[in-house]
Design an enzyme around this catalytic site. Structure first.
Site, PDB file in Angstrom:
ATOM      1  N   GLU A   1      -4.427  -0.048  -8.676  1.00  0.00           N
ATOM      2  CA  GLU A   1      -3.345   0.833  -9.114  1.00  0.00           C
ATOM      3  C   GLU A   1      -2.230  -0.061  -9.671  1.00  0.00           C
ATOM      4  O   GLU A   1      -1.814  -1.024  -9.010  1.00  0.00           O
ATOM      5  CB  GLU A   1      -2.815   1.663  -7.944  1.00  0.00           C
ATOM      6  CG  GLU A   1      -3.819   2.699  -7.459  1.00  0.00           C
ATOM      7  CD  GLU A   1      -3.348   3.470  -6.231  1.00  0.00           C
ATOM      8  OE1 GLU A   1      -3.532   4.694  -6.190  1.00  0.00           O
ATOM      9  OE2 GLU A   1      -2.796   2.846  -5.299  1.00  0.00           O
TER      10      GLU A   1
ATOM     11  N   SER B   1       0.838  -1.209   0.000  1.00  0.00           N
ATOM     12  CA  SER B   1       0.000   0.000   0.000  1.00  0.00           C
ATOM     13  C   SER B   1       0.859   1.240   0.000  1.00  0.00           C
ATOM     14  O   SER B   1       0.342   2.326  -0.216  1.00  0.00           O
ATOM     15  CB  SER B   1      -0.893   0.062   1.234  1.00  0.00           C
ATOM     16  OG  SER B   1      -0.912  -1.097   1.958  1.00  0.00           O
TER      17      SER B   1
ATOM     18  N   HIS C   1      -1.841  -2.775  -6.813  1.00  0.00           N
ATOM     19  CA  HIS C   1      -2.405  -2.385  -5.513  1.00  0.00           C
ATOM     20  C   HIS C   1      -3.927  -2.453  -5.545  1.00  0.00           C
ATOM     21  O   HIS C   1      -4.578  -1.674  -6.235  1.00  0.00           O
ATOM     22  CB  HIS C   1      -1.924  -0.967  -5.139  1.00  0.00           C
ATOM     23  CG  HIS C   1      -2.376  -0.551  -3.788  1.00  0.00           C
ATOM     24  ND1 HIS C   1      -2.695   0.742  -3.457  1.00  0.00           N
ATOM     25  CD2 HIS C   1      -2.591  -1.280  -2.657  1.00  0.00           C
ATOM     26  CE1 HIS C   1      -3.084   0.790  -2.191  1.00  0.00           C
ATOM     27  NE2 HIS C   1      -3.029  -0.425  -1.695  1.00  0.00           N
TER      28      HIS C   1
ATOM     29  N   ASN D   1      -3.716   6.243  -1.475  1.00  0.00           N
ATOM     30  CA  ASN D   1      -3.299   6.414  -0.081  1.00  0.00           C
ATOM     31  C   ASN D   1      -2.633   7.764   0.166  1.00  0.00           C
ATOM     32  O   ASN D   1      -2.677   8.280   1.287  1.00  0.00           O
ATOM     33  CB  ASN D   1      -2.390   5.267   0.361  1.00  0.00           C
ATOM     34  CG  ASN D   1      -3.208   4.038   0.692  1.00  0.00           C
ATOM     35  OD1 ASN D   1      -4.394   4.139   0.967  1.00  0.00           O
ATOM     36  ND2 ASN D   1      -2.582   2.875   0.637  1.00  0.00           N
TER      37      ASN D   1
HETATM   38  N1  CAA Z   1     -15.879  -9.426   0.686  1.00  0.00           N
HETATM   39  C1  CAA Z   1     -16.635  -9.650  -0.382  1.00  0.00           C
HETATM   40  N2  CAA Z   1     -17.756  -8.973  -0.649  1.00  0.00           N
HETATM   41  C2  CAA Z   1     -18.115  -8.049   0.239  1.00  0.00           C
HETATM   42  C3  CAA Z   1     -17.373  -7.773   1.393  1.00  0.00           C
HETATM   43  C4  CAA Z   1     -16.202  -8.526   1.595  1.00  0.00           C
HETATM   44  N3  CAA Z   1     -15.415  -8.320   2.656  1.00  0.00           N
HETATM   45  N4  CAA Z   1     -17.980  -6.778   2.080  1.00  0.00           N
HETATM   46  C5  CAA Z   1     -19.068  -6.437   1.376  1.00  0.00           C
HETATM   47  N5  CAA Z   1     -19.145  -7.196   0.271  1.00  0.00           N
HETATM   48  C6  CAA Z   1     -20.173  -7.134  -0.772  1.00  0.00           C
HETATM   49  C7  CAA Z   1     -21.487  -7.607  -0.234  1.00  0.00           C
HETATM   50  O1  CAA Z   1     -21.628  -9.020  -0.372  1.00  0.00           O
HETATM   51  C8  CAA Z   1     -22.471  -6.847  -1.111  1.00  0.00           C
HETATM   52  O2  CAA Z   1     -22.560  -7.506  -2.363  1.00  0.00           O
HETATM   53  P1  CAA Z   1     -23.910  -7.461  -3.231  1.00  0.00           P
HETATM   54  O3  CAA Z   1     -24.151  -6.022  -3.584  1.00  0.00           O
HETATM   55  O4  CAA Z   1     -23.554  -8.309  -4.399  1.00  0.00           O
HETATM   56  O5  CAA Z   1     -24.984  -8.021  -2.369  1.00  0.00           O
HETATM   57  C9  CAA Z   1     -21.777  -5.501  -1.365  1.00  0.00           C
HETATM   58  O6  CAA Z   1     -20.384  -5.752  -1.118  1.00  0.00           O
HETATM   59  C10 CAA Z   1     -22.254  -4.421  -0.420  1.00  0.00           C
HETATM   60  O7  CAA Z   1     -22.063  -4.892   0.898  1.00  0.00           O
HETATM   61  P2  CAA Z   1     -23.073  -4.635   2.094  1.00  0.00           P
HETATM   62  O8  CAA Z   1     -24.466  -4.416   1.572  1.00  0.00           O
HETATM   63  O9  CAA Z   1     -22.874  -5.711   3.113  1.00  0.00           O
HETATM   64  O10 CAA Z   1     -22.514  -3.343   2.810  1.00  0.00           O
HETATM   65  P3  CAA Z   1     -22.284  -1.903   2.278  1.00  0.00           P
HETATM   66  O11 CAA Z   1     -23.224  -1.518   1.202  1.00  0.00           O
HETATM   67  O12 CAA Z   1     -22.185  -1.117   3.511  1.00  0.00           O
HETATM   68  O13 CAA Z   1     -20.828  -1.995   1.600  1.00  0.00           O
HETATM   69  C11 CAA Z   1     -18.502  -1.799   1.633  1.00  0.00           C
HETATM   70  C12 CAA Z   1     -19.722  -2.461   2.276  1.00  0.00           C
HETATM   71  C13 CAA Z   1     -18.401  -2.254   0.180  1.00  0.00           C
HETATM   72  C14 CAA Z   1     -17.289  -2.280   2.396  1.00  0.00           C
HETATM   73  C15 CAA Z   1     -18.696  -0.245   1.699  1.00  0.00           C
HETATM   74  O14 CAA Z   1     -18.959   0.142   3.020  1.00  0.00           O
HETATM   75  C16 CAA Z   1     -17.499   0.523   1.180  1.00  0.00           C
HETATM   76  O15 CAA Z   1     -17.307   0.686  -0.002  1.00  0.00           O
HETATM   77  N6  CAA Z   1     -16.666   1.032   2.135  1.00  0.00           N
HETATM   78  C17 CAA Z   1     -15.440   1.775   1.790  1.00  0.00           C
HETATM   79  C18 CAA Z   1     -14.345   0.797   1.505  1.00  0.00           C
HETATM   80  C19 CAA Z   1     -13.074   1.478   1.119  1.00  0.00           C
HETATM   81  O16 CAA Z   1     -12.950   2.692   1.064  1.00  0.00           O
HETATM   82  N7  CAA Z   1     -12.072   0.658   0.849  1.00  0.00           N
HETATM   83  C20 CAA Z   1     -10.743   1.136   0.525  1.00  0.00           C
HETATM   84  C21 CAA Z   1      -9.925   1.163   1.751  1.00  0.00           C
HETATM   85  S1  CAA Z   1      -8.300   1.748   1.420  1.00  0.00           S
HETATM   86  C22 CAA Z   1      -7.475   0.399   0.919  1.00  0.00           C
HETATM   87  O17 CAA Z   1      -7.913  -0.700   0.916  1.00  0.00           O
HETATM   88  C23 CAA Z   1      -6.111   0.667   0.417  1.00  0.00           C
HETATM   89  C24 CAA Z   1      -5.018   0.500   1.358  1.00  0.00           C
HETATM   90  O18 CAA Z   1      -3.919   0.269   0.900  1.00  0.00           O
HETATM   91  C25 CAA Z   1      -5.171   0.752   2.787  1.00  0.00           C
END
Ligand code: CAA
Length: 294
Positions: A153, A120, A141, A191
């Site tokens: 990325e 990351s 990434h 990031n």
């Molecule tokens: N694995 C697989 N699928 C998942 C999942 C997981 N861990 N979590 C959620 N999903 C899927 C669900 O099954 C659902 O699928 P369907 O639409 O097909 O039914 C969909 O995602 C939506 O999930 P939920 O309805 O349970 O929940 P939500 O609408 O609140 O979404 C979320 C959950 C997708 C995590 C959403 O809250 C989100 O986008 N959050 C922000 C995540 C983000 O910003 N990530 C980047 C972080 S930074 C990073 O990763 C980089 C780094 O280097 C640190």
């Protein structure tokens, strides 16, 4: 461009299991490697659970889910990676551990294969230079959850060949991702922008601008974010966030990248966020509640 058929994924944790799942879903054969059987089974168990959920929701047929699972071969032995065309590492965010791993993997995997790191924040060149194939080394990434987030990325180190870079772009595109090229600069694009935002949210909390839930709810309702910044910090993992801060701080020496005292104290307490049940929120009950210790 290099023809990719078989992909090795090192690490079946938060990111590795998701990368393995999207790779198998895109039709590639996957060798998923972990350090021991228990950790491997946990990662594969998460994949199986998500595949079963997709079938339950009618988003996938049982036949397709079985085929995806059938393309994932779990192992604890590096030797099983020998004939992979691409190897993606998603182990702990520690340069020392990544270098140790590449030194073991490099002599085993066929020389024409491409290596990729899911780091990351660490410089891709620091890993590339430790292998015998710095021209065939890229950053890929992914974002958490890898099965859902649309971006990958694709990072070009100074040594990366045009062919290896284009293979990375083509591979991420074949997985259905938006493959965005970025230079090998700490934090890449996302990031570089997202981490100072999460740290600013922690500082805003320290300064009493709002409570944990007020800050999170405000950003969801006011800026349309799917999660507030403190919940997102827990989701990314406070340990991972801390490691990224340290790398960005080392690189840029700017206050916006420094660990706020609250984060430092939470890490000392062993609160790593969702992954171990305690962070800005306590995840031990049915629904998360604000951690009263913060
Ligand atoms: N694995 C697989 N699928 C998942 C999942 C997981 N861990 N979590 C959620 N999903 C899927 C669900 O099954 C659902 O699928 P369907 O639409 O097909 O039914 C969909 O995602 C939506 O999930 P939920 O309805 O349970 O929940 P939500 O609408 O609140 O979404 C979320 C959950 C997708 C995590 C959403 O809250 C989100 O986008 N959050 C922000 C995540 C983000 O910003 N990530 C980047 C972080 S930074 C990073 O990763 C980089 C780094 O280097 C640190």
């Amino acid at each position: 461009m290099a023809d990719i058929k078989k992909v090795g994924v090192l690490g079946a944790g938060l990111m590795g299991h998701g990368i393995a799942q999207v790779t198998a879903t895109a039709g590639y054969d996957v060798v998923l490697r972990e350090v021991d059987d228990a950790t491997l089974e946990k990662g594969i168990g998460r994949i199986e659970k998500q595949l079963a959920r997709a079938v339950e929701k009618g988003k996938s047929s049982q036949e397709d889910a079985d085929a995806i699972r059938g393309r994932i071969h779990g192992t604890t032995d590096y030797a099983d990676l020998a004939d992979c065309d691409l190897v993606i590492e998603a182990i702990t965010e520690s340069l020392e551990r990544k270098l140790e791993m590449w030194r073991a993997v490099d002599p085993i995997v066929k020389p024409e294969a491409i290596f990729a790191t899911n780091t990351s924040s660490l410089a891709v060149i620091d890993q590339a230079a430790a292998t015998t194939r710095p021209d065939r080394f890229i950053g890929l990434h992914y974002f958490n959850p890898a099965q859902v987030m649309k971006l990958t990325e694709v990072v070009r180190a100074v040594t990366t060949s045009d062919e290896a870079f284009q293979t990375g772009i083509d591979f991420a595109t074949a997985q259905g991702k938006l493959a965005t090229p970025t230079r090998d600069t700490a934090g890449f694009i996302v990031n570089r922008l997202l981490v100072p935002y999460m740290l600013d949210a922690i500082r805003a909390y320290e300064e009493g601008v709002g409570s944990v839930s007020e800050i999170d709810e405000a950003m969801k309702a006011g800026a349309g974010h799917p999660m507030g910044p403190l919940a997102l910090s827990d989701f990314v993992g406070l340990d991972t966030l801390g490691s990224i801060c340290d790398v960005l701080w080392d690189e840029f020496r700017e206050r916006r990248f420094a660990q706020p005292p609250t984060l430092r104290k939470m890490l000392s307490a062993g609160w790593y966020g969702r992954k171990n049940g305690m962070g800005f929120y306590d995840y031990s009950g049915d629904a998360p509640v604000v951690n009263p210790g913060v």
